[in-house]
Design an enzyme around this catalytic site. Structure first.
Site, short mmCIF file in Angstrom:
data_model
loop_
_atom_site.label_atom_id
_atom_site.label_comp_id
_atom_site.label_asym_id
_atom_site.label_seq_id
_atom_site.Cartn_x
_atom_site.Cartn_y
_atom_site.Cartn_z
CD1 TRP A 289 -1.94 -2.49 2.15
CD2 TRP A 289 -2.97 -1.44 0.43
NE1 TRP A 289 -2.72 -3.40 1.33
CE2 TRP A 289 -3.51 -2.84 1.03
CE3 TRP A 289 -3.64 -0.86 -1.27
CZ2 TRP A 289 -3.91 -3.18 -0.33
CZ3 TRP A 289 -4.00 -1.74 -1.50
CH2 TRP A 289 -4.50 -2.43 -1.66
CE LYS B 169 -8.62 -3.18 4.06
NZ LYS B 169 -7.24 -2.33 3.81
CG ASP C 290 -3.44 3.51 4.65
OD1 ASP C 290 -4.51 3.60 5.31
OD2 ASP C 290 -2.51 2.67 3.60
C1 LIG Z 1 -6.85 -1.85 2.61
C2 LIG Z 1 -5.72 -0.98 2.29
C3 LIG Z 1 -6.05 0.30 1.45
C4 LIG Z 1 -6.28 0.51 0.43
O1 LIG Z 1 -7.67 0.30 0.21
P1 LIG Z 1 -9.06 0.41 -0.78
O2 LIG Z 1 -10.16 0.96 0.45
O3 LIG Z 1 -9.13 -1.08 -0.79
O4 LIG Z 1 -8.92 1.88 -1.41
C5 LIG Z 1 -5.05 0.98 1.62
N1 LIG Z 1 -4.39 0.90 3.02
C6 LIG Z 1 -4.39 -0.17 3.47
C7 LIG Z 1 -2.97 0.07 4.96
C8 LIG Z 1 -4.73 -0.88 3.22
O5 LIG Z 1 -5.07 -1.88 4.55
#
Ligand SMILES: *Cc1c(COP(=O)(O)O)cnc(C)c1O
Length: 366
Positions: free
Chosen positions: A103, A199, A175
């Site tokens: 990511w 998540k 993030d």
């Molecule tokens: C799942 C995830 C993403 C991507 O998320 P989307 O909502 O599918 O775009 C980005 N960063 C992290 C750390 C993730 O776990």
């Protein structure tokens, strides 16, 4: 509830059963207003209250300082890969990224479209099995921001307190998609925090952005309206139709966390669950966790392997039959991954360990 499985998916993932049951009771007639949250106008009094309460409760549980805006956006974590540089990489046009997984790598590649990206550190050479420590001197003094991914969903690593970089006055962007609400965070340390909800918070569809006010209003005029944080901040996340139902569920999750003792209480339970699982893996002869440095291990995504791809596949298939689903590692790396977010009950982890023991007894050849 009948036939509920333990779902170890990395996301979308389990939600608290009480929240789902309550939403089901209110599905046709939300709080006696004669309609579902799915059907109501986002400008209605009812929805205004839902979004305002959600924000107030999130501010309270995360202890978000007054000089930060909370936004509820769409587009997932992926759109943030672009929104962050479009809004913040606007002074020197430089940004420094620490690449600790897929990511972060994707975020850096997206930012490269808009400016000068430097990869300050990366653990890719060791398959992202640890979190690199960096010094203040590693960061370009004129960088517009420094970017990290605090929990690496695919590789099962996480920034412990000591690993979070000291950026001096440079805004730190994080993030937190797969660890928000699992541990106390000092929000004032960050310029911007974002997290896709699917998540650890709510169904897919809403992305939470927490941004320090002085970072608003820096996007170029050519940036599309929806991609400018300031538009959303000025309009209370209601510039256009927000993802109403996902915001409603997020709000219910925030309320539940508040009622149950806040994020510290979530963290205590998350630590307990993760410790049980890692302790068992470390003691077992069959399973191995590729994240050797224990300080770098994720509380949310526990990655492990048997060392034999065929045996890993068998594990995942047999676990599924036992009602423990989605234990396969990310399609890019294989192996196993147990995502044990806040909503995964302790019993789910106990059941998993029981299964792992039985599988080890049957399959370990020494
Ligand atoms: C799942 C995830 C993403 C991507 O998320 P989307 O909502 O599918 O775009 C980005 N960063 C992290 C750390 C993730 O776990």
């Amino acid at each position: 509830m009948t036939n509920r499985v333990y779902n170890f998916s990395a996301g979308p993932s389990m939600l608290p059963i009480e929240v789902i049951e309550d939403a089901a009771r209110n599905l046709l007639d939300y709080n006696g207003c004669g309609q579902s949250v799915m059907e109501m106008s986002h400008r209605s009094e009812e929805f205004e209250k839902i979004i305002q309460d959600a924000e107030a409760n999130l501010r309270e549980i995360m202890n978000i300082p007054k000089n930060y805006k909370v936004l509820f956006l769409q587009g997932g974590g992926t759109l943030q890969f672009a929104m962050v540089p479009l809004n913040l990489m606007t002074k020197s046009g430089k940004a420094d990224y620490i690449v600790t997984g897929t990511w972060a790598k994707k975020a850096a590649a997206e930012a490269k479209k808009f400016g000068d990206v430097k990869i300050v550190a990366s653990s890719e050479e060791s398959k992202f099995s640890y979190i690199p420590r960096i010094q203040k001197g590693d960061i370009r003094p004129d960088a517009d921001y420094v970017y990290i991914t605090t929990n690496n969903t695919i590789y099962g690593t996480h920034y412990c307190e000591e690993a979070i970089p000291d950026t001096g006055g440079i805004p730190l962007v994080a993030d937190m998609s797969s660890c928000i609400l699992s541990e106390p965070v000092d929000v004032s340390r960050y310029g911007l925090i974002y997290a896709g909800a699917q998540k650890n918070v709510a169904p897919a569809g809403v992305t939470i952005v927490i941004i320090r006010e002085d970072l608003l209003g820096q996007a170029a005029e050519t940036v599309p309206t929806y991609l400018d944080y300031k538009i959303h901040a000025d309009n209370g996340s209601m510039y256009n139709t927000p993802p109403c139902f996902a915001i409603y569920i997020a709000g219910e999750v925030f309320k539940k966390i508040k009622k149950e003792g806040g994020i510290a209480a979530m963290n205590a339970k998350d630590v307990e669950k993760a410790k049980m699982l890692y302790d068992y893996i470390d003691a077992s002869k069959l399973y191995h966790c590729p994240v050797e440095n224990k300080d770098d291990r994720s509380l949310m995504n526990v990655v492990f392997v048997t060392g034999e791809a065929e045996l890993d596949k068998k594990f995942v298939a047999e676990a599924k039959e036992a009602g423990l689903i989605n234990l396969g590692g990310h399609r890019s790396i294989g192996g196993m991954r147990a995502s044990i977010y806040n909503a995964m009950p302790v019993e789910g982890v106990e059941k998993l360990i029981e299964f792992m023991k039985a599988f080890e007894a049957q399959n370990f050849k020494g």
